[in-house]
Design an enzyme around this catalytic site. Sequence first.
Site, PDB file in Angstrom:
ATOM      1  N   ASP A  51       0.833  -1.209   0.000  1.00  0.00           N
ATOM      2  CA  ASP A  51       0.000   0.000   0.000  1.00  0.00           C
ATOM      3  C   ASP A  51       0.868   1.260   0.000  1.00  0.00           C
ATOM      4  OD1 ASP A  51       0.865  -0.190   2.608  1.00  0.00           O
ATOM      5  OD2 ASP A  51      -1.124  -0.048   3.528  1.00  0.00           O
ATOM      6  N   SER A  52       2.208   1.067   0.002  1.00  0.00           N
ATOM      7  CA  SER A  52       3.116   2.180  -0.302  1.00  0.00           C
ATOM      8  C   SER A  52       2.752   2.775  -1.651  1.00  0.00           C
ATOM      9  CB  SER A  52       4.568   1.692  -0.308  1.00  0.00           C
ATOM     10  OG  SER A  52       4.708   0.543  -1.121  1.00  0.00           O
ATOM     11  N   ASP A  90      -1.167  -6.092  -0.177  1.00  0.00           N
ATOM     12  CA  ASP A  90      -1.476  -5.511   1.134  1.00  0.00           C
ATOM     13  C   ASP A  90      -2.982  -5.339   1.307  1.00  0.00           C
ATOM     14  OD1 ASP A  90       0.851  -5.173   2.543  1.00  0.00           O
ATOM     15  OD2 ASP A  90       1.186  -3.103   1.889  1.00  0.00           O
ATOM     16  N   LYS A 120      -1.176  -9.347   2.918  1.00  0.00           N
ATOM     17  CA  LYS A 120      -0.340  -8.915   4.056  1.00  0.00           C
ATOM     18  C   LYS A 120      -1.164  -7.984   4.932  1.00  0.00           C
ATOM     19  CE  LYS A 120       3.332  -5.975   3.545  1.00  0.00           C
ATOM     20  NZ  LYS A 120       2.931  -4.777   4.307  1.00  0.00           N
ATOM     21  N   GLU A 122      -0.929  -5.562   8.652  1.00  0.00           N
ATOM     22  CA  GLU A 122      -0.079  -4.964   9.688  1.00  0.00           C
ATOM     23  C   GLU A 122      -0.643  -5.299  11.066  1.00  0.00           C
ATOM     24  OE1 GLU A 122       0.617  -0.774   9.014  1.00  0.00           O
ATOM     25  OE2 GLU A 122       1.255  -1.130   6.939  1.00  0.00           O
ATOM     26  N   GLU A 189       9.835  -4.288   9.922  1.00  0.00           N
ATOM     27  CA  GLU A 189      10.213  -2.980   9.360  1.00  0.00           C
ATOM     28  C   GLU A 189      10.847  -2.096  10.415  1.00  0.00           C
ATOM     29  OE1 GLU A 189       7.365  -0.970   6.844  1.00  0.00           O
ATOM     30  OE2 GLU A 189       8.644   0.823   6.718  1.00  0.00           O
TER      31      GLU A 189
HETATM   32  O1  KIV Z   1       3.628  -1.119   1.515  1.00  0.00           O
HETATM   33  C1  KIV Z   1       4.786  -1.545   1.386  1.00  0.00           C
HETATM   34  O2  KIV Z   1       5.463  -1.327   0.381  1.00  0.00           O
HETATM   35  C2  KIV Z   1       5.329  -2.341   2.473  1.00  0.00           C
HETATM   36  C3  KIV Z   1       6.817  -2.572   2.477  1.00  0.00           C
HETATM   37  C4  KIV Z   1       7.512  -1.346   2.914  1.00  0.00           C
HETATM   38  C5  KIV Z   1       7.178  -3.742   3.288  1.00  0.00           C
HETATM   39  O3  KIV Z   1       4.620  -2.736   3.340  1.00  0.00           O
END
Ligand code: KIV
Length: 264
Positions: A51-52, A90, A120, A122, A189
Amino acid sequence: MTTSMIKHRVTASTLLANKQHGKKTIWLTAYDAHSAALAEAAGVDVILVGDSLGMVSLGFDSTIPVTLEHMIHHTSAVMRGCCKPWVVCDLPFGSYQQSPEQAFAAAAKILQQTACDAVKIEGGAHMAPTIHFLSERGIAVVAHIGLMPQSMKKIGGFKKQGTSPEAAQAILHDAQLVSDAGAVAVVLECIPHDLAEEITQNIAIPTVGIGAGKHCDAQVLVWHDLLGLSENSPPFAPAYAHLRNTITQAIQQWGDDVRAGKLL
Ligand code: KIV
């Protein structure tokens, strides 16, 4: 390429086998078909549609505004661009924190609409019941602990985590709980390197480090940081190219040539 032509598709078992044989696994973010194809050609094992995305591609100042629809749109593109890597998507903020049932609905939508391999989420101890719920229902879940960008507004920015003995102990506990809950891997992280090493040695599942030192079983970087496309990269993210300058110069040069009447 047909499925039968793919000799070694990466699976969750590949990641575990790599850990057990001391072989590092390479993870990289990608957000579209073109970059996924390049990552695959370069031998990346796992593509994370992080989600970056919201910050590096969509112009948001955090990951909070990213939606399930954004993630599905970009993960589908990544899936069209590569065959071999394991692809993780994510779950965005607000799509899973409320309850295990909410997380299942979001994960099922992603898996059905994109055909990616895993999701994924968090969270450590407090997300362990959700990880267990999804895992029991056949969903491969990657956990993400330490610095959790979706909690940035609460923690007050992108800060190193686990720096006091108590905080380090809590992260170690998080790692153990998400592993016991059935996560297939855990992203660590921005935590102290010795803590990441201790976690890596003590849990059964692969650790994926970003700003967590060289002892993790795998490393992940954000596409824009690795390639020098970001305006501001985190200090722990090494740039292996400086494409921001290269691209700007190429566009400038072309503009100059057009203005000078050098091109038709
Ligand atoms: O969103 C993302 O790119 C991430 C990485 C920084 C692990 O969660």
